[in-house]
Design a protein around this motif. Structure first.
Motif, mmCIF file in Angstrom:
data_model
loop_
_atom_site.group_PDB
_atom_site.id
_atom_site.type_symbol
_atom_site.label_atom_id
_atom_site.label_comp_id
_atom_site.label_asym_id
_atom_site.label_seq_id
_atom_site.Cartn_x
_atom_site.Cartn_y
_atom_site.Cartn_z
ATOM 1 N N PRO A 100 10.690 -9.111 3.318
ATOM 2 C CA PRO A 100 10.463 -10.292 4.137
ATOM 3 C C PRO A 100 11.422 -11.362 3.607
ATOM 4 C CG PRO A 100 8.401 -9.453 3.233
ATOM 5 C CD PRO A 100 9.513 -8.743 2.534
ATOM 6 N N VAL A 101 12.129 -12.036 4.511
ATOM 7 C CA VAL A 101 13.154 -12.990 4.067
ATOM 8 C C VAL A 101 13.087 -14.297 4.853
ATOM 9 C CG1 VAL A 101 14.773 -11.225 3.271
ATOM 10 C CG2 VAL A 101 14.918 -12.032 5.617
ATOM 11 N N THR A 102 13.652 -15.303 4.237
ATOM 12 C CA THR A 102 13.783 -16.604 4.875
ATOM 13 C C THR A 102 14.945 -16.611 5.860
ATOM 14 O OG1 THR A 102 12.988 -17.569 2.811
ATOM 15 C CG2 THR A 102 13.950 -19.076 4.414
ATOM 16 N N TYR A 103 16.078 -16.022 5.453
ATOM 17 C CA TYR A 103 17.288 -16.001 6.274
ATOM 18 C C TYR A 103 17.798 -14.569 6.419
ATOM 19 C CZ TYR A 103 17.299 -20.976 5.164
ATOM 20 O OH TYR A 103 16.949 -22.283 5.004
ATOM 21 N N PRO A 104 17.486 -13.887 7.526
ATOM 22 C CA PRO A 104 17.950 -12.512 7.701
ATOM 23 C C PRO A 104 19.378 -12.445 8.227
ATOM 24 C CG PRO A 104 16.732 -13.168 9.626
ATOM 25 C CD PRO A 104 16.676 -14.340 8.654
ATOM 26 N N ALA A 105 20.048 -11.334 7.935
ATOM 27 C CA ALA A 105 21.350 -11.098 8.563
ATOM 28 C C ALA A 105 21.136 -10.757 10.036
ATOM 29 C CB ALA A 105 22.077 -9.958 7.852
ATOM 30 N N ASN A 106 20.116 -9.978 10.304
ATOM 31 C CA ASN A 106 19.827 -9.537 11.665
ATOM 32 C C ASN A 106 18.633 -10.324 12.218
ATOM 33 O OD1 ASN A 106 19.014 -8.185 13.978
ATOM 34 N ND2 ASN A 106 19.322 -6.159 13.134
ATOM 35 N N PRO A 107 18.847 -11.150 13.225
ATOM 36 C CA PRO A 107 17.753 -11.964 13.770
ATOM 37 C C PRO A 107 16.729 -11.165 14.570
ATOM 38 C CG PRO A 107 19.715 -12.286 15.069
ATOM 39 C CD PRO A 107 20.117 -11.437 13.893
ATOM 40 N N HIS A 134 14.853 -10.256 -1.272
ATOM 41 C CA HIS A 134 15.703 -9.350 -2.059
ATOM 42 C C HIS A 134 15.713 -9.678 -3.552
ATOM 43 C CE1 HIS A 134 17.316 -7.568 1.608
ATOM 44 N NE2 HIS A 134 17.686 -8.757 2.032
ATOM 45 N N ASP A 135 14.741 -10.409 -4.030
ATOM 46 C CA ASP A 135 14.695 -10.813 -5.434
ATOM 47 C C ASP A 135 13.942 -9.760 -6.241
ATOM 48 O OD1 ASP A 135 14.109 -11.991 -7.938
ATOM 49 O OD2 ASP A 135 14.047 -14.001 -7.075
ATOM 50 N N ALA A 136 14.647 -9.081 -7.154
ATOM 51 C CA ALA A 136 14.040 -8.010 -7.960
ATOM 52 C C ALA A 136 12.926 -8.512 -8.865
ATOM 53 C CB ALA A 136 15.119 -7.316 -8.790
ATOM 54 N N ASN A 137 12.793 -9.814 -9.019
ATOM 55 C CA ASN A 137 11.694 -10.380 -9.797
ATOM 56 C C ASN A 137 10.445 -10.597 -8.944
ATOM 57 O OD1 ASN A 137 13.083 -10.783 -12.361
ATOM 58 N ND2 ASN A 137 14.336 -12.221 -11.195
ATOM 59 N N ASP A 190 5.998 -19.310 8.575
ATOM 60 C CA ASP A 190 7.139 -19.846 7.822
ATOM 61 C C ASP A 190 8.134 -18.741 7.477
ATOM 62 O OD1 ASP A 190 5.874 -22.334 7.863
ATOM 63 O OD2 ASP A 190 4.883 -21.966 5.950
ATOM 64 N N VAL A 191 7.636 -17.552 7.215
ATOM 65 C CA VAL A 191 8.470 -16.371 6.981
ATOM 66 C C VAL A 191 8.120 -15.391 8.087
ATOM 67 C CG1 VAL A 191 8.950 -14.447 5.422
ATOM 68 C CG2 VAL A 191 8.542 -16.728 4.483
ATOM 69 N N TYR A 192 9.099 -15.043 8.933
ATOM 70 C CA TYR A 192 8.811 -14.194 10.086
ATOM 71 C C TYR A 192 9.876 -13.137 10.360
ATOM 72 C CZ TYR A 192 11.912 -17.535 12.392
ATOM 73 O OH TYR A 192 12.985 -18.320 12.723
ATOM 74 N N GLN A 193 10.831 -12.980 9.440
ATOM 75 C CA GLN A 193 11.876 -11.992 9.639
ATOM 76 C C GLN A 193 12.059 -11.157 8.374
ATOM 77 O OE1 GLN A 193 14.572 -15.076 11.107
ATOM 78 N NE2 GLN A 193 14.924 -13.768 12.887
ATOM 79 N N SER A 194 12.862 -10.104 8.496
ATOM 80 C CA SER A 194 13.040 -9.146 7.412
ATOM 81 C C SER A 194 14.501 -8.778 7.233
ATOM 82 C CB SER A 194 12.258 -7.860 7.707
ATOM 83 O OG SER A 194 10.888 -8.091 7.715
ATOM 84 N N SER A 195 14.727 -7.997 6.189
ATOM 85 C CA SER A 195 16.055 -7.496 5.878
ATOM 86 C C SER A 195 15.894 -6.241 5.033
ATOM 87 C CB SER A 195 16.838 -8.572 5.113
ATOM 88 O OG SER A 195 18.160 -8.159 4.868
ATOM 89 N N PHE A 196 17.009 -5.601 4.703
ATOM 90 C CA PHE A 196 16.962 -4.488 3.770
ATOM 91 C C PHE A 196 18.278 -4.402 3.030
ATOM 92 C CE2 PHE A 196 19.103 -2.528 7.251
ATOM 93 C CZ PHE A 196 19.653 -1.314 6.850
#
Length: 156
Positions: free
Chosen positions: A143-150, A58-61, A104-110
């Motif tokens: 793609p995220v390290t720590y998703p809210a939804n597993p 979620h980093d806009a950079n 190492d990164v295997y989940q997502s978010s929005f």
């Protein structure tokens, strides 16, 4: 004496740079700490998804792709919001591709905002449950390290 020869041509297939992910799933509750949350089946009806950006964490950079440029594809299935893009040939794109391939990164978010009347709260089995029914705008899929939804995924 017979001699036979066969000419073979070997070509290396280019390694795929496609990243695919599931940003959220429908009708599947997940733990948000002090309450459970669930996205309804029709949560994206009339949602603004005209300019969604693929970001890392979620980093806009850390821009990876964008619907407006045609580099990010979104797909609503009966079960989920899915996304796909070609990892850009940048330091970020190459690093993400490697981290996804290694697992190492295997989940997502929005990221999104909800319409004024877009959610409901109820107590289910002694625990609060929030159902999100109407999303106003989707800002990013990540793609995220720590998703809210597993129950989310990302793969290459």
């Amino acid at each position: 004496m017979e001699k036979r020869s066969i000419n073979y041509e070997f070509r290396a297939m280019p390694e795929s740079r496609t990243i695919v992910g599931t940003a959220t799933v429908f009708n599947s509750a997940y733990d948000m700490g002090w309450y459970d949350e669930e996205m309804s089946q029709d949560v994206f009806t009339n949602s603004d998804m005209s300019d969604v950006v693929a970001l890392f964490n979620h980093d806009a950079n850390m821009v990876l792709a964008r619907t407006k440029s045609g580099t990010l594809k979104l797909n609503l299935t009966g079960n989920a919001l899915e996304y796909s893009f070609e990892a850009p040939n940048t330091t970020l794109g190459n690093d993400l591709l490697e981290m996804v391939k290694r697992g190492d990164v295997y989940q997502s978010s929005f990221a999104f905002d909800i319409k004024d009347d877009g959610d409901s709260w109820e107590i289910m089995e002694g625990r609060w449950k929030r159902t999100i029914k109407k999303i106003n705008k989707v800002y990013d899929v990540s793609p995220v390290t720590y998703p809210a939804n597993p129950n989310t995924t990302v793969a290459s």
